[in-house]
Write a protein that holds these residues in place. Structure first.
Motif, PDB file in Angstrom:
ATOM      1  N   VAL A 256       0.869  -1.243   0.044  1.00 16.19           N
ATOM      2  CA  VAL A 256       0.033   0.017   0.026  1.00 16.19           C
ATOM      3  C   VAL A 256       0.797   1.104   0.083  1.00 16.19           C
ATOM      4  O   VAL A 256       0.753   2.263  -0.736  1.00 16.19           O
ATOM      5  N   ASN A 259       2.463   2.315  -3.246  1.00 10.75           N
ATOM      6  CA  ASN A 259       1.680   2.771  -4.413  1.00 10.75           C
ATOM      7  C   ASN A 259       0.964   4.095  -4.014  1.00 10.75           C
ATOM      8  O   ASN A 259       0.035   4.777  -4.634  1.00 10.75           O
ATOM      9  N   ASP A 260       0.974   4.374  -2.681  1.00 15.21           N
ATOM     10  CA  ASP A 260       0.300   5.679  -2.089  1.00 15.21           C
ATOM     11  C   ASP A 260       1.362   6.544  -1.332  1.00 15.21           C
ATOM     12  O   ASP A 260       1.430   6.087   0.077  1.00 15.21           O
ATOM     13  N   GLN A 277      -6.992   3.959  -2.880  1.00 12.40           N
ATOM     14  CA  GLN A 277      -6.019   3.133  -3.643  1.00 12.40           C
ATOM     15  C   GLN A 277      -6.475   2.670  -5.051  1.00 12.40           C
ATOM     16  O   GLN A 277      -7.510   2.613  -5.226  1.00 12.40           O
ATOM     17  N   THR A 281      -2.688  -1.170  -6.853  1.00 13.34           N
ATOM     18  CA  THR A 281      -2.395  -1.514  -5.654  1.00 13.34           C
ATOM     19  C   THR A 281      -3.321  -2.664  -5.122  1.00 13.34           C
ATOM     20  O   THR A 281      -2.906  -3.709  -4.613  1.00 13.34           O
TER      21      THR A 281
END
Length: 341
Positions: A256, A259-260, A277, A281
């Motif tokens: 997580v 990608n964030d 998200q 992801t």
């Protein structure tokens, strides 16, 4: 790629076989020397063409000298019976072709020497062999006391005497041609090795680009084309993550975080917005969870996590589990958890 690889392997396997049969002095040239020589291959090709032309001229000169010897033999007073093919029918020689396998005469030799269609003599040894064949046929078919037998033997001796005078030049030329042929073969070998070495380097690069991609890169490529995950699938994903071991839960949270950029899996407060998200992801999490749940023992993950949540010494694992549960919620809900000091 597989075809290119097979070509490279086949070349080097046959190359090594040839090299094992060569004398040690003719072993493989060092890599640097081979590359240096291959760079000049075009020039060496031109040199080879020039050498070939020069060799053809030298062979023509030898043929001319041997032709002079043949004319001297044919001008002998006893050369008459050997100038034309044997008149088998006129002389009644019914068994001639049973005794003589390959008839020969000087008119046939002359026609072959003047041939322009590629059927002529390639070198002086071929020509000298046919001259000998004329006299040996006569000696073989006729009795020793026959005139033709004596004449053939006499002319053969004269020819061999003159041939011995020309032989040193023939031997020298053959030795020279053999050396030039070996050099040409080496040039060809170097050019082939340079080409296959380049192919091997290109193949290695292509394998690195295509076959050597990291697993995460391949996953990204695949997930980029995945469909949008439904609300129900998101809930199942959160439940599945909750069944992971504490170590795998940490890894899931790392996915997580990768990608964030706004997500922080550490600290006193953790906020998870599942709708924020990306599909990439979510699908990466699904693939990760599926892989881990298939390999972990059936009895330990869920029970182990639950037991640890109940103990006061595993507050961190409880926090991670709560984050995973939050992933299963839709509608842009957020969850905050205060950790005790």
């Amino acid at each position: 790629l597989e075809q290119k690889l097979n070509d490279v392997e086949r070349f080097y396997s046959t190359s090594n076989t040839r090299q094992s049969n060569m004398p040690r002095g003719n072993s493989m040239v060092k890599e640097k020397d081979r590359e240096k020589l291959s760079m000049n291959f075009k020039k060496r090709q031109q040199d080879a063409a020039n050498r070939e032309a020069a060799a053809a001229k030298r062979m023509q000169e030898l043929m001319r000298q041997l032709g002079t010897i043949i004319r001297q033999i044919t001008q002998h007073k006893w050369a008459g019976p050997f100038m034309q093919p044997v008149d088998v029918v006129g002389l009644g020689l019914h068994d001639y072709y049973q005794v003589i396998e390959k008839p020969m005469d000087f008119s046939t030799i002359k026609s072959k020497m003047e041939a322009k269609d590629g059927t002529g003599y390639k070198n002086v040894r071929e020509l000298s062999a046919d001259v000998r064949l004329i006299f040996k046929n006569a000696i073989k078919y006729n009795e020793e006391r026959d005139d033709v037998h004596v004449m053939a033997k006499t002319l053969l001796d004269k020819f061999e005497t003159k041939w011995l005078q020309l032989l040193p030049k023939v031997d020298e030329e053959e030795k020279r041609l053999k050396e030039e042929e070996a050099e040409l073969q080496m040039d060809i070998q170097l050019a082939q090795e340079a080409a296959h070495a380049k192919m091997a380097r290109d193949l290695s690069f292509e394998e690195t680009q295509v076959l050597g991609m990291r697993k995460s890169d391949i996953m990204n490529e695949c997930c980029a084309y995945c469909r949008k995950m439904s609300t129900e699938e998101k809930k199942k994903l959160g439940s599945a993550i909750a069944r992971l071991s504490p170590e795998d839960i940490n890894k899931a949270l790392e996915i997580v975080a990768q990608n964030d950029p706004n997500f922080q899996a550490v600290g006193e407060t953790v906020e998870v917005d599942i709708d924020a998200q990306s599909e990439l992801t979510l699908w990466k999490l699904k693939l990760f969870v599926k892989d881990k749940l298939q390999t972990q023992p059936k009895s330990s993950p869920s029970a182990g996590v639950k037991n640890e949540i109940k103990t006061e010494n595993n507050q961190n694992n409880k926090r991670k589990r709560e984050i995973c549960c939050a992933l299963a919620r839709s509608g842009s809900q957020k969850r905050s958890k205060k950790l005790p000091n």
